[in-house]
Motif scaffolding. Sequence first.
Motif, PDB file in Angstrom:
ATOM      1  N   ARG A 131       0.854  -1.190   0.000  1.00  0.00           N
ATOM      2  CA  ARG A 131       0.000   0.000   0.000  1.00  0.00           C
ATOM      3  C   ARG A 131       0.890   1.241   0.000  1.00  0.00           C
ATOM      4  NH1 ARG A 131      -4.540   0.745   4.412  1.00  0.00           N
ATOM      5  NH2 ARG A 131      -5.429  -0.875   3.126  1.00  0.00           N
ATOM      6  N   LEU A 132       0.674   2.112  -0.995  1.00  0.00           N
ATOM      7  CA  LEU A 132       1.422   3.360  -1.100  1.00  0.00           C
ATOM      8  C   LEU A 132       0.699   4.470  -0.346  1.00  0.00           C
ATOM      9  CD1 LEU A 132       3.716   5.078  -2.328  1.00  0.00           C
ATOM     10  CD2 LEU A 132       2.230   5.435  -4.312  1.00  0.00           C
ATOM     11  N   SER A 133       1.449   5.215   0.445  1.00  0.00           N
ATOM     12  CA  SER A 133       0.903   6.363   1.166  1.00  0.00           C
ATOM     13  C   SER A 133       1.774   7.575   0.900  1.00  0.00           C
ATOM     14  CB  SER A 133       0.882   6.098   2.676  1.00  0.00           C
ATOM     15  OG  SER A 133       0.110   4.964   2.980  1.00  0.00           O
ATOM     16  N   ILE A 134       1.131   8.741   0.779  1.00  0.00           N
ATOM     17  CA  ILE A 134       1.875   9.989   0.671  1.00  0.00           C
ATOM     18  C   ILE A 134       1.258  11.004   1.623  1.00  0.00           C
ATOM     19  CG2 ILE A 134       2.567   9.537  -1.715  1.00  0.00           C
ATOM     20  CD1 ILE A 134       0.703  11.808  -2.569  1.00  0.00           C
ATOM     21  N   THR A 135       2.125  11.868   2.125  1.00  0.00           N
ATOM     22  CA  THR A 135       1.705  12.920   3.045  1.00  0.00           C
ATOM     23  C   THR A 135       2.014  14.259   2.390  1.00  0.00           C
ATOM     24  OG1 THR A 135       2.228  11.512   4.928  1.00  0.00           O
ATOM     25  CG2 THR A 135       2.013  13.864   5.374  1.00  0.00           C
ATOM     26  N   GLY A 136       1.045  15.170   2.417  1.00  0.00           N
ATOM     27  CA  GLY A 136       1.263  16.475   1.811  1.00  0.00           C
ATOM     28  C   GLY A 136       0.110  17.413   2.086  1.00  0.00           C
TER      29      GLY A 136
ATOM     30  N   SER B  26       9.907  -3.552 -14.610  1.00  0.00           N
ATOM     31  CA  SER B  26       9.808  -3.496 -16.069  1.00  0.00           C
ATOM     32  C   SER B  26       8.982  -2.307 -16.549  1.00  0.00           C
ATOM     33  CB  SER B  26       9.236  -4.808 -16.618  1.00  0.00           C
ATOM     34  OG  SER B  26       7.921  -4.998 -16.153  1.00  0.00           O
ATOM     35  N   GLY B  27       8.494  -1.479 -15.618  1.00  0.00           N
ATOM     36  CA  GLY B  27       7.767  -0.273 -15.992  1.00  0.00           C
ATOM     37  C   GLY B  27       6.266  -0.440 -16.119  1.00  0.00           C
ATOM     38  N   THR B  28       5.739  -1.599 -15.757  1.00  0.00           N
ATOM     39  CA  THR B  28       4.305  -1.843 -15.827  1.00  0.00           C
ATOM     40  C   THR B  28       3.615  -1.252 -14.603  1.00  0.00           C
ATOM     41  OG1 THR B  28       4.699  -3.909 -17.020  1.00  0.00           O
ATOM     42  CG2 THR B  28       2.529  -3.634 -15.998  1.00  0.00           C
ATOM     43  N   ASP B  29       2.533  -0.510 -14.834  1.00  0.00           N
ATOM     44  CA  ASP B  29       1.778   0.068 -13.722  1.00  0.00           C
ATOM     45  C   ASP B  29       1.082  -1.043 -12.936  1.00  0.00           C
ATOM     46  OD1 ASP B  29       2.520   2.448 -14.864  1.00  0.00           O
ATOM     47  OD2 ASP B  29       0.488   3.212 -15.137  1.00  0.00           O
ATOM     48  N   LEU B  30       1.306  -1.047 -11.623  1.00  0.00           N
ATOM     49  CA  LEU B  30       0.572  -1.944 -10.739  1.00  0.00           C
ATOM     50  C   LEU B  30      -0.639  -1.240 -10.142  1.00  0.00           C
ATOM     51  CD1 LEU B  30       3.497  -3.661  -8.794  1.00  0.00           C
ATOM     52  CD2 LEU B  30       2.314  -4.466 -10.842  1.00  0.00           C
ATOM     53  N   GLN B  31      -0.515   0.092  -9.995  1.00  0.00           N
ATOM     54  CA  GLN B  31      -1.622   0.877  -9.457  1.00  0.00           C
ATOM     55  C   GLN B  31      -1.407   2.344  -9.795  1.00  0.00           C
ATOM     56  OE1 GLN B  31      -2.013   1.926  -5.161  1.00  0.00           O
ATOM     57  NE2 GLN B  31      -3.799   0.585  -5.272  1.00  0.00           N
ATOM     58  N   SER B  32      -2.491   3.033 -10.090  1.00  0.00           N
ATOM     59  CA  SER B  32      -2.484   4.479 -10.277  1.00  0.00           C
ATOM     60  C   SER B  32      -3.662   5.049  -9.501  1.00  0.00           C
ATOM     61  CB  SER B  32      -2.601   4.834 -11.766  1.00  0.00           C
ATOM     62  OG  SER B  32      -2.598   6.230 -11.934  1.00  0.00           O
TER      63      SER B  32
ATOM     64  N   GLY C 184      -3.427   4.653  -0.951  1.00  0.00           N
ATOM     65  CA  GLY C 184      -4.134   3.966  -2.021  1.00  0.00           C
ATOM     66  C   GLY C 184      -4.685   2.645  -1.516  1.00  0.00           C
ATOM     67  N   ALA C 185      -5.401   1.964  -2.365  1.00  0.00           N
ATOM     68  CA  ALA C 185      -5.914   0.632  -2.028  1.00  0.00           C
ATOM     69  C   ALA C 185      -4.761  -0.363  -2.030  1.00  0.00           C
ATOM     70  CB  ALA C 185      -6.977   0.220  -3.039  1.00  0.00           C
ATOM     71  N   ASP C 186      -4.960  -1.468  -1.350  1.00  0.00           N
ATOM     72  CA  ASP C 186      -3.951  -2.522  -1.341  1.00  0.00           C
ATOM     73  C   ASP C 186      -3.791  -3.128  -2.728  1.00  0.00           C
ATOM     74  OD1 ASP C 186      -3.625  -2.181   1.364  1.00  0.00           O
ATOM     75  OD2 ASP C 186      -4.605  -4.053   1.945  1.00  0.00           O
ATOM     76  N   VAL C 187      -2.544  -3.341  -3.127  1.00  0.00           N
ATOM     77  CA  VAL C 187      -2.230  -4.127  -4.316  1.00  0.00           C
ATOM     78  C   VAL C 187      -1.968  -5.534  -3.806  1.00  0.00           C
ATOM     79  CG1 VAL C 187      -0.620  -4.470  -6.228  1.00  0.00           C
ATOM     80  CG2 VAL C 187      -1.228  -2.152  -5.516  1.00  0.00           C
ATOM     81  N   THR C 188      -2.682  -6.518  -4.334  1.00  0.00           N
ATOM     82  CA  THR C 188      -2.600  -7.871  -3.770  1.00  0.00           C
ATOM     83  C   THR C 188      -2.180  -8.952  -4.751  1.00  0.00           C
ATOM     84  OG1 THR C 188      -4.950  -8.210  -4.206  1.00  0.00           O
ATOM     85  CG2 THR C 188      -4.364  -7.367  -2.018  1.00  0.00           C
ATOM     86  N   SER C 189      -2.109  -8.653  -6.031  1.00  0.00           N
ATOM     87  CA  SER C 189      -1.814  -9.732  -6.982  1.00  0.00           C
ATOM     88  C   SER C 189      -0.451  -9.550  -7.631  1.00  0.00           C
ATOM     89  CB  SER C 189      -2.897  -9.809  -8.061  1.00  0.00           C
ATOM     90  OG  SER C 189      -2.925  -8.612  -8.798  1.00  0.00           O
ATOM     91  N   GLY C 190       0.139 -10.684  -7.972  1.00  0.00           N
ATOM     92  CA  GLY C 190       1.399 -10.690  -8.699  1.00  0.00           C
ATOM     93  C   GLY C 190       2.590 -10.187  -7.904  1.00  0.00           C
ATOM     94  N   LEU C 191       2.589 -10.403  -6.602  1.00  0.00           N
ATOM     95  CA  LEU C 191       3.656  -9.871  -5.757  1.00  0.00           C
ATOM     96  C   LEU C 191       4.539 -10.981  -5.196  1.00  0.00           C
ATOM     97  CD1 LEU C 191       1.540  -7.338  -3.680  1.00  0.00           C
ATOM     98  CD2 LEU C 191       3.021  -6.817  -5.626  1.00  0.00           C
TER      99      LEU C 191
ATOM    100  N   VAL D 150       8.724  -6.584  -5.174  1.00  0.00           N
ATOM    101  CA  VAL D 150       8.729  -5.464  -4.227  1.00  0.00           C
ATOM    102  C   VAL D 150      10.088  -4.771  -4.234  1.00  0.00           C
ATOM    103  CG1 VAL D 150       8.490  -4.813  -1.798  1.00  0.00           C
ATOM    104  CG2 VAL D 150       6.906  -6.454  -2.806  1.00  0.00           C
ATOM    105  N   ASP D 151      11.168  -5.541  -4.339  1.00  0.00           N
ATOM    106  CA  ASP D 151      12.508  -4.949  -4.352  1.00  0.00           C
ATOM    107  C   ASP D 151      12.758  -4.071  -5.580  1.00  0.00           C
ATOM    108  OD1 ASP D 151      13.224  -6.025  -1.938  1.00  0.00           O
ATOM    109  OD2 ASP D 151      14.384  -7.675  -2.783  1.00  0.00           O
ATOM    110  N   GLY D 152      11.995  -4.243  -6.651  1.00  0.00           N
ATOM    111  CA  GLY D 152      12.218  -3.473  -7.871  1.00  0.00           C
ATOM    112  C   GLY D 152      11.211  -2.370  -8.133  1.00  0.00           C
ATOM    113  N   LEU D 153      10.360  -2.057  -7.168  1.00  0.00           N
ATOM    114  CA  LEU D 153       9.301  -1.074  -7.400  1.00  0.00           C
ATOM    115  C   LEU D 153       9.819   0.351  -7.562  1.00  0.00           C
ATOM    116  CD1 LEU D 153       6.604  -2.275  -4.840  1.00  0.00           C
ATOM    117  CD2 LEU D 153       6.642  -2.650  -7.309  1.00  0.00           C
ATOM    118  N   GLN D 154       9.076   1.120  -8.353  1.00  0.00           N
ATOM    119  CA  GLN D 154       9.301   2.560  -8.501  1.00  0.00           C
ATOM    120  C   GLN D 154       7.985   3.274  -8.228  1.00  0.00           C
ATOM    121  OE1 GLN D 154      10.858   3.441 -12.375  1.00  0.00           O
ATOM    122  NE2 GLN D 154      12.944   2.936 -11.769  1.00  0.00           N
ATOM    123  N   ILE D 155       8.094   4.465  -7.658  1.00  0.00           N
ATOM    124  CA  ILE D 155       6.930   5.269  -7.315  1.00  0.00           C
ATOM    125  C   ILE D 155       7.008   6.582  -8.088  1.00  0.00           C
ATOM    126  CG2 ILE D 155       5.680   6.430  -5.448  1.00  0.00           C
ATOM    127  CD1 ILE D 155       5.852   3.326  -5.194  1.00  0.00           C
ATOM    128  N   THR D 156       5.939   6.932  -8.796  1.00  0.00           N
ATOM    129  CA  THR D 156       5.844   8.217  -9.484  1.00  0.00           C
ATOM    130  C   THR D 156       4.824   9.077  -8.753  1.00  0.00           C
ATOM    131  OG1 THR D 156       6.367   7.212 -11.622  1.00  0.00           O
ATOM    132  CG2 THR D 156       5.290   9.375 -11.664  1.00  0.00           C
TER     133      THR D 156
END
Length: 173
Positions: A65-70, A89-95, A109-116, A121-127
């Motif tokens: 689950r991604l969280s941001i504070t602002g 590989s650059g594929t969106d898991l959640q937007s 955001g909502a929980d991402v639960t599939s394909g993990l 997890v070690d290769g994730l990027q956050i935009t």
Amino acid sequence: MATVTIRPNGVESSAGFDVSGATLVSRINDNDTGTIATQTSTTCEAVFTLENSSDYSGATINSIRLSITGRTAGKASSCQATCIIKNASGTDLQSTTHTFGNTTSTQAGADVTSGLDSSIVDGLQITIDPDSAGMRLAEVFLTVNYTAAAAATTPFIGFNSGKYKIVAGKIKI
């Protein structure tokens, strides 16, 4: 189930904030909502890499689950930020698009639960892509929910047939 929080440890690219590079990362990964990166341009975006944790290595990853504070910057009463989780590989898991007001808040955001798994997890990027209203970004973090791998429960050591030389210690049969 256990959880661990991982935070950005690097920035792939950034534009439109008052700071960049290591300074940008240090402001949004320190668990301190008082240190911020302020949007200074109507077009703004940052792409972060995340630290890895040995806590979930070999474990079953149940969700992330991604969280941001602002909050808003300037005179706008609200701002929005689109937050994207991508795999290596650059594929969106959640937007997800979050709305922030004049006071600092944390949006998740909502929980991402599939394909993990731990390598995903070690290769994730956050935009993080704020709209043109202006944003003060304080924190970015990912919560990893996992089930640890089962530990071996037997205290016995198995030996194959053959000769073994004991050079010290005691053997109890």
